[in-house]
Design an enzyme around this catalytic site. Structure first.
Site, PDB file in Angstrom:
ATOM      1  N   LYS A 129     -12.630  -9.625 -18.452  1.00  0.00           N
ATOM      2  CA  LYS A 129     -12.300 -10.380 -19.671  1.00  0.00           C
ATOM      3  C   LYS A 129     -13.597 -10.687 -20.426  1.00  0.00           C
ATOM      4  CE  LYS A 129      -9.043 -14.098 -20.710  1.00  0.00           C
ATOM      5  NZ  LYS A 129      -8.540 -15.364 -20.179  1.00  0.00           N
ATOM      6  N   ILE A 130     -13.632 -10.279 -21.677  1.00  0.00           N
ATOM      7  CA  ILE A 130     -14.867 -10.329 -22.479  1.00  0.00           C
ATOM      8  C   ILE A 130     -14.605 -11.112 -23.769  1.00  0.00           C
ATOM      9  CG2 ILE A 130     -16.528  -8.876 -23.745  1.00  0.00           C
ATOM     10  CD1 ILE A 130     -16.699  -8.006 -20.971  1.00  0.00           C
TER      11      ILE A 130
END
Ligand code: E4P
Length: 216
Positions: free
Chosen positions: A87-88
Protein backbone atom coordinates in the site's frame (compact mmCIF):
# COMPACT_ATOMS: atom_id res chain seq x y z
CA UNK A 1 -18.16 -6.54 -5.68
CA UNK A 2 -15.46 -7.97 -3.43
CA UNK A 3 -15.63 -7.50 0.34
CA UNK A 4 -12.47 -6.62 2.28
CA UNK A 5 -12.36 -5.98 6.02
CA UNK A 6 -10.71 -2.74 7.07
CA UNK A 7 -8.97 -3.61 10.34
CA UNK A 8 -5.83 -5.11 11.87
CA UNK A 9 -7.84 -6.80 14.64
CA UNK A 10 -7.34 -10.55 14.32
CA UNK A 11 -10.60 -11.50 16.09
CA UNK A 12 -12.65 -9.29 13.76
CA UNK A 13 -10.78 -10.64 10.73
CA UNK A 14 -11.56 -14.21 11.88
CA UNK A 15 -15.22 -13.33 12.50
CA UNK A 16 -15.63 -11.83 9.01
CA UNK A 17 -13.72 -14.69 7.43
CA UNK A 18 -15.98 -17.23 9.18
CA UNK A 19 -18.97 -15.65 7.41
CA UNK A 20 -17.50 -17.04 4.18
CA UNK A 21 -17.88 -13.79 2.23
CA UNK A 22 -14.51 -12.19 2.89
CA UNK A 23 -12.19 -11.57 -0.07
CA UNK A 24 -9.33 -9.66 1.55
CA UNK A 25 -8.04 -7.25 4.21
CA UNK A 26 -6.81 -3.65 4.30
CA UNK A 27 -4.75 -2.18 7.11
CA UNK A 28 -3.08 1.17 7.66
CA UNK A 29 -0.63 2.51 10.27
CA UNK A 30 -3.48 3.89 12.41
CA UNK A 31 -5.27 0.52 12.45
CA UNK A 32 -2.00 -1.29 13.33
CA UNK A 33 -1.30 1.19 16.16
CA UNK A 34 -4.83 0.63 17.50
CA UNK A 35 -3.91 -3.05 18.04
CA UNK A 36 -0.83 -2.01 20.06
CA UNK A 37 1.65 -3.46 17.55
CA UNK A 38 5.09 -1.94 18.10
CA UNK A 39 8.40 -2.43 16.28
CA UNK A 40 9.28 -3.76 12.84
CA UNK A 41 9.36 -7.47 13.70
CA UNK A 42 5.95 -7.27 15.42
CA UNK A 43 4.50 -5.48 12.39
CA UNK A 44 5.83 -8.10 9.98
CA UNK A 45 4.59 -10.95 12.21
CA UNK A 46 1.14 -9.34 12.37
CA UNK A 47 0.91 -9.32 8.56
CA UNK A 48 1.93 -13.00 8.54
CA UNK A 49 -0.82 -13.72 11.11
CA UNK A 50 -3.43 -11.95 8.96
CA UNK A 51 -2.31 -13.85 5.85
CA UNK A 52 -2.68 -17.12 7.78
CA UNK A 53 -6.39 -16.33 8.37
CA UNK A 54 -7.56 -14.90 5.03
CA UNK A 55 -6.95 -16.34 1.61
CA UNK A 56 -6.99 -13.08 -0.38
CA UNK A 57 -5.15 -9.80 -0.86
CA UNK A 58 -3.84 -8.20 2.36
CA UNK A 59 -2.80 -4.54 2.01
CA UNK A 60 0.30 -3.63 4.04
CA UNK A 61 1.22 0.04 4.04
CA UNK A 62 4.78 1.40 3.69
CA UNK A 63 5.88 3.99 6.24
CA UNK A 64 8.56 5.63 4.07
CA UNK A 65 7.70 8.62 1.91
CA UNK A 66 10.72 8.63 -0.43
CA UNK A 67 11.04 6.42 -3.54
CA UNK A 68 14.03 4.34 -2.36
CA UNK A 69 12.54 3.81 1.11
CA UNK A 70 9.15 2.76 -0.29
CA UNK A 71 10.78 0.29 -2.70
CA UNK A 72 12.95 -1.27 0.03
CA UNK A 73 10.06 -1.52 2.50
CA UNK A 74 7.62 -2.76 -0.13
CA UNK A 75 9.99 -5.51 -1.25
CA UNK A 76 10.24 -6.75 2.37
CA UNK A 77 6.45 -6.65 2.80
CA UNK A 78 5.79 -8.44 -0.50
CA UNK A 79 8.31 -11.16 0.45
CA UNK A 80 6.28 -12.00 3.58
CA UNK A 81 3.46 -13.78 1.73
CA UNK A 82 2.12 -14.04 -1.81
CA UNK A 83 -1.14 -12.35 -0.72
CA UNK A 84 0.53 -9.12 0.40
CA UNK A 85 -0.35 -6.03 -1.65
CA UNK A 86 1.97 -3.08 -1.01
CA UNK A 87 0.00 0.00 0.00
CA UNK A 88 1.56 3.24 -1.23
CA UNK A 89 0.43 6.82 -0.53
CA UNK A 90 -0.70 9.08 -3.38
CA UNK A 91 2.36 11.33 -3.49
CA UNK A 92 4.93 12.02 -6.23
CA UNK A 93 7.45 9.43 -5.02
CA UNK A 94 4.54 7.07 -4.40
CA UNK A 95 3.61 7.16 -8.09
CA UNK A 96 7.24 6.41 -9.01
CA UNK A 97 7.26 3.53 -6.52
CA UNK A 98 3.96 2.13 -7.87
CA UNK A 99 5.46 2.15 -11.38
CA UNK A 100 8.56 0.35 -10.05
CA UNK A 101 6.43 -2.32 -8.33
CA UNK A 102 4.27 -2.69 -11.47
CA UNK A 103 7.38 -3.26 -13.59
CA UNK A 104 8.64 -5.80 -11.05
CA UNK A 105 5.41 -7.80 -10.76
CA UNK A 106 4.45 -6.65 -7.24
CA UNK A 107 0.83 -5.66 -6.61
CA UNK A 108 0.03 -2.22 -5.17
CA UNK A 109 -2.85 -0.38 -3.56
CA UNK A 110 -2.63 3.40 -3.99
CA UNK A 111 -4.04 4.95 -0.81
CA UNK A 112 -5.22 8.40 0.32
CA UNK A 113 -6.98 9.15 -2.97
CA UNK A 114 -9.44 12.05 -2.91
CA UNK A 115 -9.81 13.08 -6.57
CA UNK A 116 -10.34 11.64 -10.05
CA UNK A 117 -7.03 13.15 -11.18
CA UNK A 118 -5.15 11.23 -8.50
CA UNK A 119 -6.98 8.05 -9.52
CA UNK A 120 -5.92 8.56 -13.17
CA UNK A 121 -2.25 8.94 -12.15
CA UNK A 122 -2.40 5.80 -9.99
CA UNK A 123 -3.89 3.82 -12.88
CA UNK A 124 -1.29 5.18 -15.34
CA UNK A 125 1.43 3.94 -12.96
CA UNK A 126 -0.23 0.50 -13.02
CA UNK A 127 -1.64 0.36 -9.47
CA UNK A 128 -3.54 -2.89 -8.91
CA UNK A 129 -6.06 -1.05 -6.71
CA UNK A 130 -6.89 2.57 -5.99
CA UNK A 131 -8.40 3.59 -2.65
CA UNK A 132 -10.67 6.65 -2.64
CA UNK A 133 -11.55 7.51 1.00
CA UNK A 134 -15.27 8.13 0.75
CA UNK A 135 -16.06 8.59 4.45
CA UNK A 136 -13.43 11.29 4.84
CA UNK A 137 -14.82 13.02 1.74
CA UNK A 138 -18.34 12.92 3.23
CA UNK A 139 -16.91 14.31 6.51
CA UNK A 140 -16.11 17.52 4.57
CA UNK A 141 -19.67 17.67 3.13
CA UNK A 142 -18.66 16.47 -0.36
CA UNK A 143 -20.09 13.22 -1.79
CA UNK A 144 -17.62 10.32 -1.62
CA UNK A 145 -19.81 7.93 -3.61
CA UNK A 146 -19.95 10.43 -6.47
CA UNK A 147 -16.14 10.17 -6.67
CA UNK A 148 -16.38 6.36 -6.86
CA UNK A 149 -18.86 6.70 -9.74
CA UNK A 150 -16.60 9.17 -11.54
CA UNK A 151 -13.49 6.97 -11.21
CA UNK A 152 -15.41 3.85 -12.32
CA UNK A 153 -16.63 5.74 -15.42
CA UNK A 154 -13.14 7.02 -16.25
CA UNK A 155 -11.52 3.60 -15.83
CA UNK A 156 -14.21 1.99 -18.02
CA UNK A 157 -13.89 4.70 -20.69
CA UNK A 158 -10.10 4.43 -20.75
CA UNK A 159 -9.79 0.67 -20.29
CA UNK A 160 -7.69 0.96 -17.12
CA UNK A 161 -7.36 -2.37 -15.30
CA UNK A 162 -6.88 -0.81 -11.82
CA UNK A 163 -9.60 -1.94 -9.39
CA UNK A 164 -11.63 0.71 -7.58
CA UNK A 165 -11.46 -0.08 -3.86
CA UNK A 166 -13.93 2.08 -1.94
CA UNK A 167 -12.28 2.85 1.43
CA UNK A 168 -13.13 4.81 4.57
CA UNK A 169 -16.56 3.16 4.66
CA UNK A 170 -18.70 4.31 7.58
CA UNK A 171 -22.02 2.48 7.19
CA UNK A 172 -23.95 -0.33 5.48
CA UNK A 173 -25.53 2.34 3.24
CA UNK A 174 -22.06 3.30 1.99
CA UNK A 175 -21.57 -0.35 0.95
CA UNK A 176 -24.89 -0.44 -0.92
CA UNK A 177 -24.19 2.87 -2.69
CA UNK A 178 -20.66 1.77 -3.66
CA UNK A 179 -22.10 -1.44 -5.12
CA UNK A 180 -24.55 0.67 -7.15
CA UNK A 181 -21.72 2.94 -8.30
CA UNK A 182 -19.77 -0.05 -9.65
CA UNK A 183 -16.91 -0.25 -7.13
CA UNK A 184 -14.85 -3.41 -7.62
CA UNK A 185 -14.10 -3.73 -3.89
CA UNK A 186 -15.45 -2.26 -0.67
CA UNK A 187 -13.23 -2.33 2.41
CA UNK A 188 -15.41 -2.08 5.50
CA UNK A 189 -15.36 -2.15 9.28
CA UNK A 190 -16.95 -5.35 10.64
CA UNK A 191 -19.93 -3.33 11.98
CA UNK A 192 -20.79 -2.10 8.46
CA UNK A 193 -20.63 -5.65 7.07
CA UNK A 194 -22.83 -7.13 9.82
CA UNK A 195 -25.11 -4.06 9.56
CA UNK A 196 -26.12 -5.35 6.13
CA UNK A 197 -27.85 -8.27 7.87
CA UNK A 198 -30.28 -6.07 9.75
CA UNK A 199 -33.93 -5.58 8.93
CA UNK A 200 -36.71 -5.44 11.56
CA UNK A 201 -39.15 -7.27 9.25
CA UNK A 202 -36.70 -10.19 9.10
CA UNK A 203 -36.69 -10.40 12.92
CA UNK A 204 -40.50 -10.05 13.18
CA UNK A 205 -41.03 -12.58 10.39
CA UNK A 206 -38.68 -15.13 11.94
CA UNK A 207 -40.25 -14.75 15.39
CA UNK A 208 -43.68 -15.41 13.83
CA UNK A 209 -42.45 -18.46 11.90
CA UNK A 210 -40.89 -19.92 15.05
CA UNK A 211 -44.06 -19.24 17.08
CA UNK A 212 -46.22 -20.91 14.39
CA UNK A 213 -43.79 -23.80 14.12
CA UNK A 214 -44.76 -24.79 17.69
CA UNK A 215 -48.20 -25.76 16.28
CA UNK A 216 -46.73 -28.10 13.67
C1 E4P B 1 -8.22 1.61 4.03
O1 E4P B 1 -7.52 1.22 3.14
C2 E4P B 1 -8.13 2.98 4.57
O2 E4P B 1 -6.88 3.20 5.15
C3 E4P B 1 -9.24 3.17 5.57
O3 E4P B 1 -10.45 2.74 4.97
C4 E4P B 1 -9.37 4.60 6.09
O4 E4P B 1 -10.54 4.67 6.86
P1 E4P B 1 -10.87 5.89 7.86
O5 E4P B 1 -11.14 7.10 7.03
O6 E4P B 1 -12.08 5.43 8.59
O7 E4P B 1 -9.68 6.06 8.75
Amino acid sequence: MKFFIDTANLDQIKEANDLGILDGVTTNPSLMAKEGIKGQEAILQHYRDICAIVDGPVSAEVLSTDFEGMVEEGKKLAALHENIVVKIPMIKDGIKAIKWFTDNGIRTNCTLVFSAGQAILAAKAGATMVSPFIGRIDDGSWDGVQLIEQIVNIYNAQGFMTEVLAASIRSPLHIVRCAEAGADICTCPLTSITGLLKHPLTDIGLAQFLADAKNL
